[in-house]
Design an enzyme around this catalytic site. Structure first.
Site, short mmCIF file in Angstrom:
data_model
loop_
_atom_site.label_atom_id
_atom_site.label_comp_id
_atom_site.label_asym_id
_atom_site.label_seq_id
_atom_site.Cartn_x
_atom_site.Cartn_y
_atom_site.Cartn_z
N HIS A 34 0.86 -1.19 0.00
CA HIS A 34 0.00 0.00 0.00
C HIS A 34 0.90 1.24 0.00
CE1 HIS A 34 1.11 0.17 4.19
NE2 HIS A 34 0.52 -1.00 4.45
N HIS A 37 4.05 1.38 2.25
CA HIS A 37 5.25 0.71 1.73
C HIS A 37 5.90 1.55 0.63
CE1 HIS A 37 2.72 -2.95 2.94
NE2 HIS A 37 3.80 -3.09 3.67
P1 AMP Z 1 4.92 -5.08 6.53
O1 AMP Z 1 4.70 -5.45 5.10
O2 AMP Z 1 3.68 -4.87 7.31
O3 AMP Z 1 5.93 -5.95 7.22
O4 AMP Z 1 5.59 -3.64 6.48
C1 AMP Z 1 6.80 -3.41 5.79
C2 AMP Z 1 7.33 -2.06 6.16
O5 AMP Z 1 6.38 -1.05 5.83
C3 AMP Z 1 7.59 -1.92 7.66
O6 AMP Z 1 8.80 -1.21 7.86
C4 AMP Z 1 6.40 -1.15 8.13
O7 AMP Z 1 6.66 -0.39 9.29
C5 AMP Z 1 6.16 -0.23 6.94
N1 AMP Z 1 4.79 0.28 6.97
C6 AMP Z 1 3.63 -0.43 7.10
N2 AMP Z 1 2.57 0.39 7.16
C7 AMP Z 1 3.05 1.65 7.06
C8 AMP Z 1 2.44 2.94 7.05
N3 AMP Z 1 1.13 3.11 7.17
N4 AMP Z 1 3.24 4.03 6.94
C9 AMP Z 1 4.59 3.88 6.84
N5 AMP Z 1 5.21 2.68 6.83
C10 AMP Z 1 4.46 1.58 6.94
#
Ligand code: AMP
Length: 290
Positions: A34, A37
C-alpha cells in the site's frame, strides 16, 4: 524490475552493485503493498542508486493462532507497484529458501522483545529479528527503510544493528495514513464497512492525547486514561494495550519528559491494529508526530 528468488543470485547481484560503488537501499515487506510501503520505496529512491525490495511472508513471526494463512496476498499487483516505483530488484524467496530443513539459529533481542507487542505476540520479534538479519546479510544494504508505524519493531532492529555491529543505516519513515487518520496497514483489508469506521478510534485517541500534551499534561496515567476513555467509547474496540513508553526501552514512563511513544494495540472485531504517536522534546515544550 528483476525478480530474484534465490539467496545465491540475490547475493551475487548485491555484490555486483557494491563493486560498482552503488549505494544500496533496501525496503523489506510482507507484501499486500500500500502507499505506506511505497513511501519507503520513494524515500529509498531519493537516497540510493540501487533499490531492492523484498516480499517475504515470514512464518517465524506469526504465532500458531495468528493470521499467517489468511494474511492478504496480492503478488501481481505488488510487482506492478514496485515496477512503477522503479525498484531495481525484488527479492522474492520461498519459505524453504529462507528456512531450509534443519534451520535452527534465531536472533533474540532481550528485554525490548518481551514488552507490548512482544508480550501479546510471544516469539514475534524473534521471528522479525531473525529474518531481518538474514535479509541484511543477503542484500548487504547501505540503508534499510522502515515505517514508524511499527515503532517497537524499528527499535528492536536498531538495537540488533547496534549490538551486532551491522554495517547498515536504518531510515525510519513517518506513518502514512488514510484521510480520516487510520494508519495504512495490509490488515485493514480484513475490516468490514462498520469496522472500518470504528478503526479511526486509534487515531482519535492518539490525537486527543496529543492535544492534552499540547495543553501541558505530562502525567502518563492521565494521558493513558484519556486514550482508554476514547477507545472505551467505541463498542467495536477491545484494547490490548494503550501506554506511554520510553522511546528507547519501551518501558512505561511516569511523566512525559524525554522522547516517548504513545503506543496502542486494539482489536476491532477480530482484526488487531496497532498505532503510535511520537512525542519528542522541542524547545521548552514537546512536539508530537502522528
Ligand atoms: P509489513 O509489510 O507490514 O511488514 O511492512 C513493511 C514495512 O512497511 C515496515 O517497515 C512497516 O513499518 C512499513 N509500513 C507499514 N505500514 C506503514 C504505514 N502506514 N506508513 C509507513 N510505513 C508503513
Amino acid at each position: 524490475m528483476e525478480t530474484i528468488r534465490t539467496i545465491s543470485w540475490m547475493k551475487e547481484k548485491a555484490r555486483e552493485a557494491r563493486q560498482e560503488q552503488r549505494i544500496i537501499g533496501f525496503v523489506p515487506t510482507m507484501g499486500a503493498l500500500h502507499a505506506g510501503h511505497l513511501a519507503l520505496v520513494e524515500r529509498a529512491k531519493k537516497e540510493c542508486s540501487t533499490v531492492y525490495g523484498s516480499i517475504f511472508l515470514n512464518p517465524a513471526q506469526f504465532g500458531p493462532n495468528e493470521d499467517l494463512s489468511k494474511y492478504p496476498r496480492s503478488l501481481e499487483a505488488d510487482v506492478e507497484k514496485l515496477t512503477n516505483a522503479r525498484v531495481d530488484g525484488l527479492f522474492l524467496p520461498s519459505v524453504e529458501e529462507i528456512y531450509p530443513q534443519g534451520f535452527s539459529t534465531y536472533v533474540h533481542v532481550e528485554g525490548l522483545s518481551e514488552r507490548l507487542e512482544g508480550k501479546s505476540r510471544p516469539g514475534h520479534f524473534r521471528g522479525v529479528a531473525t529474518v531481518v538479519l538474514k535479509l541484511f546479510e543477503i542484500l548487504q544494504p547501505h540503508y534499510a527503510y522502515f515505517g514508524r508505524k511499527d515503532a517497537q519493531q524499528v527499535r528492536i532492529i536498531q538495537k540488533m544493528v547496534q549490538d551486532l555491529n551491522l554495517d547498515v543505516q536504518l531510515v525510519v519513515c513517518p506513518t502514512v495514513r488514510e484521510a480520516d487518520g487510520l494508519a495504512l496497514s495490509s490488515r485493514n483489508a480484513y475490516l468490514g464497512a462498520e469496522e472500518r469506521k470504528a478503526a479511526t478510534v486509534l487515531y482519535r485517541a492518539l490525537q486527543t492525547a496529543g492535544k492534552e500534551l499540547a495543553a501541558g499534561v505530562r502525567d502518563s496515567l492521565e494521558l493513558q486514561g484519556t486514550m482508554m476513555r476514547i477507545l472505551g467509547n467505541e463498542p467495536r474496540a477491545r484494547v490490548d494495550y494503550a501506554e506511554i513508553v520510553d522511546a528507547e526501552t519501551f518501558e512505561p514512563v511516569v511523566r512525559v519528559a524525554k522522547r516517548c511513544y504513545a503506543v496502542m494495540a486494539v482489536r476491532i472485531g477480530t482484526t488487531r491494529l496497532i498505532d503510535n504517536m511520537l512525542i519528542r522534546p522541542k524547545g521548552e515544550g514537546l512536539a508530537v508526530e502522528l
